[in-house]
Scaffold this active site. Sequence first.
Site, short mmCIF file in Angstrom:
data_model
loop_
_atom_site.label_atom_id
_atom_site.label_comp_id
_atom_site.label_asym_id
_atom_site.label_seq_id
_atom_site.Cartn_x
_atom_site.Cartn_y
_atom_site.Cartn_z
N TYR A 72 5.41 4.76 24.82
CA TYR A 72 3.74 5.96 24.19
C TYR A 72 4.57 7.31 23.56
O TYR A 72 4.31 7.28 22.27
CB TYR A 72 2.56 6.59 25.30
CG TYR A 72 1.62 6.63 24.48
CD1 TYR A 72 0.42 5.98 24.71
CD2 TYR A 72 1.19 8.07 24.04
CE1 TYR A 72 -0.47 7.02 23.74
CE2 TYR A 72 0.78 8.73 23.19
CZ TYR A 72 -0.77 7.77 23.25
OH TYR A 72 -1.35 9.14 22.72
N PHE A 124 -1.48 5.98 -7.18
CA PHE A 124 -2.46 4.42 -7.02
C PHE A 124 -3.77 4.67 -7.15
O PHE A 124 -4.74 6.16 -6.04
CB PHE A 124 -1.72 4.14 -5.62
CG PHE A 124 -1.89 2.99 -5.25
CD1 PHE A 124 -1.58 1.46 -6.37
CD2 PHE A 124 -2.51 2.66 -3.42
CE1 PHE A 124 -2.22 0.56 -5.49
CE2 PHE A 124 -2.11 1.94 -3.04
CZ PHE A 124 -2.32 0.79 -3.99
N ASP A 125 -4.65 3.71 -6.82
CA ASP A 125 -6.27 4.18 -6.24
C ASP A 125 -6.03 4.48 -5.62
O ASP A 125 -7.50 5.14 -4.73
CB ASP A 125 -6.98 2.90 -6.05
CG ASP A 125 -5.92 1.34 -7.01
OD1 ASP A 125 -5.04 1.64 -7.33
OD2 ASP A 125 -6.57 0.05 -6.73
N ASP A 215 4.75 9.16 -4.24
CA ASP A 215 4.26 8.20 -3.38
C ASP A 215 5.23 7.06 -3.35
O ASP A 215 6.10 6.21 -4.50
CB ASP A 215 3.86 7.55 -4.11
CG ASP A 215 2.29 7.36 -3.30
OD1 ASP A 215 2.83 6.10 -2.32
OD2 ASP A 215 1.43 6.63 -4.63
N ALA A 217 6.23 3.66 -2.38
CA ALA A 217 6.14 2.09 -1.69
C ALA A 217 7.04 1.54 -2.34
O ALA A 217 7.61 0.50 -1.62
CB ALA A 217 4.94 1.30 -2.07
N LYS A 258 5.25 -2.77 1.20
CA LYS A 258 6.16 -2.83 0.48
C LYS A 258 7.29 -3.05 0.18
O LYS A 258 7.91 -4.33 1.12
CB LYS A 258 5.94 -2.00 -0.76
CG LYS A 258 4.30 -2.57 -1.34
CD LYS A 258 3.50 -1.97 -1.30
CE LYS A 258 2.20 -1.83 -1.52
NZ LYS A 258 1.44 -0.74 -1.73
N HIS A 450 -14.70 -4.80 -6.55
CA HIS A 450 -14.73 -5.56 -6.58
C HIS A 450 -13.62 -6.86 -5.82
O HIS A 450 -13.46 -8.32 -5.69
CB HIS A 450 -12.74 -5.21 -7.57
CG HIS A 450 -12.37 -4.47 -6.57
ND1 HIS A 450 -12.14 -3.32 -6.91
CD2 HIS A 450 -11.02 -4.36 -5.86
CE1 HIS A 450 -11.29 -2.31 -6.07
NE2 HIS A 450 -10.48 -3.33 -5.53
#
Length: 458
Positions: A72, A124-125, A215, A217, A258, A450
Amino acid sequence: MELPFSESYKIKMIEPLKRSTREERAAWIEEAKYNLFKLSSDKVFIDLLTDSGTGAMSDRQWAAIMTGDESYAGARSFFELKNRVKELMGFEHFLPTHQGRAAENVLFSVLVKEGNIVPGNSHFDTTKGHIEFRKAKAVDCTIDEAFDTTLDHPFKGNIDLVKLERVYSEYPKEQIPCCVVTVTCNSSGGQPVSIANLKAVYELSQKYGIPVLFDSARFAENAYFVKMREEAYKDWTIKEIVREMYKYADMATMSSKKDGLVNIGGFIALRSEEIYRQACTFNIMFEGYVTYGGMAGRDMAALAVGLDESTEFDYLETRIKQIEYLGNKLIEYGVPIQYPIGGHAIFVDANKILPNVPKEQFRAQTLGVELYVEGGIRGVEIGAILADRDPVTRENRYPKLELLRLAIPRRVYTNNHMDYIAAALKNVFDRRHEITSGVEITWEAPIMRHFTVELKKA
Ligand SMILES: *Cc1c(COP(=O)(O)O)cnc(C)c1O
């Protein structure tokens, strides 16, 4: 004769694919209300919905899974991962999270306040979502060249320094918690940012006292494009380029799904001890204790190996060349795609292929349905359905571009699959004049429609 290019790995484990007939697919997509998200994966032959969490792990990663430490607190796998990130990116402080948006949630809980302004290159969204959820505003400062899909420019992810400085001089620094640089820039089509631009953004931000957040990714794919396209770095290793990139960042958020080459995971890495301390509290509340943050020990162990593998040139060359291979095939067939070809996906221009379908009948979605019925291939619409309704007028928003994104999972498909995809798309392209009607919405959710939208043939 010159030896042709070939993949830098061989296959040790396989997963069978299910073939289907055109009649079966036509029935299945009708049942799925013409929404590709609603198809179960056994009804898909080649799945290009996303490159997120869909990659294949290596034998070294699977071996690391078996030896992961599930303690843990203070797990060995945590320290392996923290050290790998420090070695690659140079950050002193590190927090694991269960995926990229969780890293945003934790870090923005510290940084972003109501009324703040967050400039960046086409956020990004989920990044934008976490900014807007806190009643702050994301300002897009990407260079104008990024919005012309036919224009050749080596670094369409670059930030326009004039646009950025306008934001910095218009608002007081207390109102700008950070500048977000997305590498590669997902929302502009997996387009890279040059080191010259990263450096200039960092220097300008320092002048105004604003921290820079990467960011991250697809940071490794960005480093590959730097090596291939930025003269000064052509003889550098990918790991040296990564290290250089992160000199110009104060913080990073990462979706490990990614370029981490794992199926789940994320992290925050940063220099500021003060921000780290505050972020620890939110990490414990939202994710888990600071040495696991919602990840199993074995998954941290596999990620530590994945980050090492994704920053090797041979892997990246195989990866990016496969996207280029598909893109060049499509160009040869005359199919209009976004140019230059990005790092993780091909974007097909549905406005150019289906101009006879009224835009109110969703051209990119129509193209996605046609490609599925043709060959069992699942892409994703980046068009008017995704753009959703205006929050005030509730009218449909019609973006300039109607794109069908074909995202390529890492180390999963072969170039025979790429040939198959290109042939199926060519067949749809060749009968484009016969396609004169699209789809209509029968039900939609009030936001993020969507994912769950229901459609019928118009
Ligand atoms: C995928 C992605 C995220 C969000 O990460 P998740 O792991 O899907 O939560 C954030 N930023 C960029 C650029 C991404 O591509």
